[in-house]
Enzyme design. Structure first.
Site, PDB file in Angstrom:
ATOM      1  N   ARG A 132       0.852  -1.183   0.000  1.00 28.86           N
ATOM      2  CA  ARG A 132       0.000   0.000   0.000  1.00 28.86           C
ATOM      3  C   ARG A 132       0.892   1.239   0.000  1.00 28.86           C
ATOM      4  O   ARG A 132       2.034   1.209   0.450  1.00 28.86           O
ATOM      5  CB  ARG A 132      -0.916   0.016   1.226  1.00 28.86           C
ATOM      6  CG  ARG A 132      -1.834  -1.194   1.331  1.00 28.86           C
ATOM      7  CD  ARG A 132      -2.641  -1.151   2.617  1.00 28.86           C
ATOM      8  NE  ARG A 132      -3.551  -2.292   2.748  1.00 28.86           N
ATOM      9  CZ  ARG A 132      -3.245  -3.421   3.363  1.00 28.86           C
ATOM     10  NH1 ARG A 132      -2.039  -3.568   3.918  1.00 28.86           N
ATOM     11  NH2 ARG A 132      -4.125  -4.408   3.443  1.00 28.86           N
ATOM     12  N   LYS A 154      -2.278  -2.482   7.995  1.00 31.54           N
ATOM     13  CA  LYS A 154      -3.492  -2.403   8.799  1.00 31.54           C
ATOM     14  C   LYS A 154      -3.481  -3.385   9.957  1.00 31.54           C
ATOM     15  O   LYS A 154      -4.109  -3.147  10.988  1.00 31.54           O
ATOM     16  CB  LYS A 154      -4.716  -2.670   7.908  1.00 31.54           C
ATOM     17  CG  LYS A 154      -4.947  -1.622   6.836  1.00 31.54           C
ATOM     18  CD  LYS A 154      -6.172  -1.957   6.013  1.00 31.54           C
ATOM     19  CE  LYS A 154      -6.430  -0.910   4.946  1.00 31.54           C
ATOM     20  NZ  LYS A 154      -7.638  -1.242   4.127  1.00 31.54           N
ATOM     21  N   HIS A 212      -2.996   2.442  -5.931  1.00 32.43           N
ATOM     22  CA  HIS A 212      -3.736   1.207  -5.663  1.00 32.43           C
ATOM     23  C   HIS A 212      -3.919   0.377  -6.929  1.00 32.43           C
ATOM     24  O   HIS A 212      -4.077  -0.841  -6.858  1.00 32.43           O
ATOM     25  CB  HIS A 212      -5.085   1.517  -5.021  1.00 32.43           C
ATOM     26  CG  HIS A 212      -5.402   0.606  -3.879  1.00 32.43           C
ATOM     27  ND1 HIS A 212      -4.649   0.562  -2.722  1.00 32.43           N
ATOM     28  CD2 HIS A 212      -6.366  -0.338  -3.723  1.00 32.43           C
ATOM     29  CE1 HIS A 212      -5.143  -0.346  -1.902  1.00 32.43           C
ATOM     30  NE2 HIS A 212      -6.167  -0.919  -2.489  1.00 32.43           N
ATOM     31  N   ARG A 215      -1.133  -1.923  -6.943  1.00 27.51           N
ATOM     32  CA  ARG A 215      -1.365  -3.024  -5.997  1.00 27.51           C
ATOM     33  C   ARG A 215      -2.283  -4.069  -6.635  1.00 27.51           C
ATOM     34  O   ARG A 215      -2.033  -5.270  -6.548  1.00 27.51           O
ATOM     35  CB  ARG A 215      -1.985  -2.472  -4.721  1.00 27.51           C
ATOM     36  CG  ARG A 215      -2.292  -3.516  -3.637  1.00 27.51           C
ATOM     37  CD  ARG A 215      -2.673  -2.792  -2.354  1.00 27.51           C
ATOM     38  NE  ARG A 215      -3.280  -3.646  -1.359  1.00 27.51           N
ATOM     39  CZ  ARG A 215      -2.610  -4.396  -0.495  1.00 27.51           C
ATOM     40  NH1 ARG A 215      -1.284  -4.407  -0.538  1.00 27.51           N
ATOM     41  NH2 ARG A 215      -3.237  -5.123   0.401  1.00 27.51           N
ATOM     42  N   HIS A 238      -3.793  -9.138   3.647  1.00 23.45           N
ATOM     43  CA  HIS A 238      -5.245  -9.236   3.801  1.00 23.45           C
ATOM     44  C   HIS A 238      -5.582 -10.109   5.013  1.00 23.45           C
ATOM     45  O   HIS A 238      -4.995 -11.176   5.190  1.00 23.45           O
ATOM     46  CB  HIS A 238      -5.889  -9.862   2.559  1.00 23.45           C
ATOM     47  CG  HIS A 238      -5.849  -8.979   1.359  1.00 23.45           C
ATOM     48  ND1 HIS A 238      -5.921  -9.467   0.070  1.00 23.45           N
ATOM     49  CD2 HIS A 238      -5.750  -7.631   1.233  1.00 23.45           C
ATOM     50  CE1 HIS A 238      -5.871  -8.466  -0.786  1.00 23.45           C
ATOM     51  NE2 HIS A 238      -5.777  -7.340  -0.109  1.00 23.45           N
ATOM     52  N   TYR A 247      -8.706 -11.397  -7.023  1.00 28.65           N
ATOM     53  CA  TYR A 247      -7.688 -11.428  -8.076  1.00 28.65           C
ATOM     54  C   TYR A 247      -7.733 -12.707  -8.892  1.00 28.65           C
ATOM     55  O   TYR A 247      -7.104 -12.798  -9.946  1.00 28.65           O
ATOM     56  CB  TYR A 247      -6.303 -11.238  -7.455  1.00 28.65           C
ATOM     57  CG  TYR A 247      -6.164  -9.897  -6.781  1.00 28.65           C
ATOM     58  CD1 TYR A 247      -6.164  -8.723  -7.530  1.00 28.65           C
ATOM     59  CD2 TYR A 247      -6.076  -9.789  -5.403  1.00 28.65           C
ATOM     60  CE1 TYR A 247      -6.067  -7.484  -6.928  1.00 28.65           C
ATOM     61  CE2 TYR A 247      -5.976  -8.552  -4.785  1.00 28.65           C
ATOM     62  CZ  TYR A 247      -5.975  -7.410  -5.555  1.00 28.65           C
ATOM     63  OH  TYR A 247      -5.892  -6.178  -4.950  1.00 28.65           O
TER      64      TYR A 247
END
Length: 290
Positions: A132, A154, A212, A215, A238, A247
């Site tokens: 990110r 995150k 993004h 990404r 994730h 994806y």
């Protein structure tokens, strides 16, 4: 209970939990609109549903409001022994949307256009690792290991594999933090400008501009090249593999390719057994469900 007072207590609890500043800003921003329309904290599910229904936003953003309200009401109802209207509200619909990613041709253009050394290192890092943008601009020299980099995302820190070429580009910058602007550490908005200008220089459509997209491109190409979902999930950071699975979805380019191979018209033109198209019998294209 006053809505703003309740939100202030909730935000304070998030800070006490150690959430990132970005997460705190997200909660505060999502709940601010709700507070403006509701001076007193609604206990009626209908009031909350009316708020969600009146939002003129995308499916994903509406779902974001729902998640913020669910977390807020879940906490405040336990803290003050109040009813929780979110318990009877179903999550808004999220229609499936394949994220923008670059074609191999666009990726090729982006890799050959001339860029300043810092900008080239940033673009290559995003393409090579799928990190990110806030993870990229937060890098310091100690985060660069032999074959990986350490990023703080995150869910906390994780190690991400990096190619030797990209690693050397980062080290050659000779700065700490790795990416610097004119007034210190490079900001996220500064990184966005660098990527946007690189895309523009490469002649890439404006709707795809942004870090993004790189990404998404990393995730897409990783799977198409034969990578597995579990390792991709770890690389991208994730928490839920359902997020990673997007994806593996067939997008229009894949569907077009499959159509050209397996259209009944093409098979018939190649003969009853479809040998001219390399098809030995009936073929059903796989579709992976979220």
């Amino acid at each position: 209970m006053r809505t703003r007072q309740a939100i202030a207590e909730f935000i304070a609890s998030r800070k006490a939990m150690g959430l990132t500043k970005k997460s705190i800003r997200w909660y505060a921003g999502m709940l601010e609109a709700f507070a403006r329309l509701n001076k007193e904290l609604p206990a009626d599910p209908g009031r909350v549903e009316a708020f969600l229904g009146a939002l003129n936003v995308s499916d994903e953003t509406r779902h974001g409001y729902f998640r913020a309200l669910r977390a807020f009401y879940g906490w405040i109802s336990k803290r003050h022994a109040l009813g929780n209207p979110m318990e009877t509200i179903k999550a808004p619909r999220r229609r499936r949307k394949v994220p923008y990613s670059l074609t191999m041709a666009e990726l090729g253009y982006l890799l050959v256009i001339p860029l300043e050394r810092r900008n080239r290192a940033l673009v290559n890092l995003l393409i090579d690792t799928g990190v990110r943008v806030h993870e990229a601009v937060s890098l310091v020299r100690d985060d660069i290991l032999e074959e990986t980099i350490i990023v703080c995302g995150k869910t906390g820190q994780r190690e991400v594999p990096i190619s030797g070429e990209t690693r050397q580009m980062l080290l050659d910058l000779g700065t700490n933090p790795v990416f610097r602007g004119s007034r210190g550490a490079l900001t996220e908005s500064g990184a966005y400008r660098i990527v946007r200008l690189a895309f523009e220089k490469a002649g890439i459509a404006a709707r795809k501009w942004g870090p993004h997209t790189l990404r998404h491109t990393f995730g897409r190409q990783y799977i198409m090249a034969g990578g597995d979902l579990v390792s991709l999930q770890r690389i991208l950071g994730h928490t839920d593999i359902k997020t990673t699975r997007i994806y593996a979805e067939l997008d229009l380019r894949d569907i077009t390719h499959q159509h050209h191979r397996f259209s009944p018209l093409k098979i018939a033109q190649g003969g009853s057994d479809g040998r001219r198209n390399g098809v030995s019998g009936p073929v059903i294209s796989p579709v992976i469900q979220n």
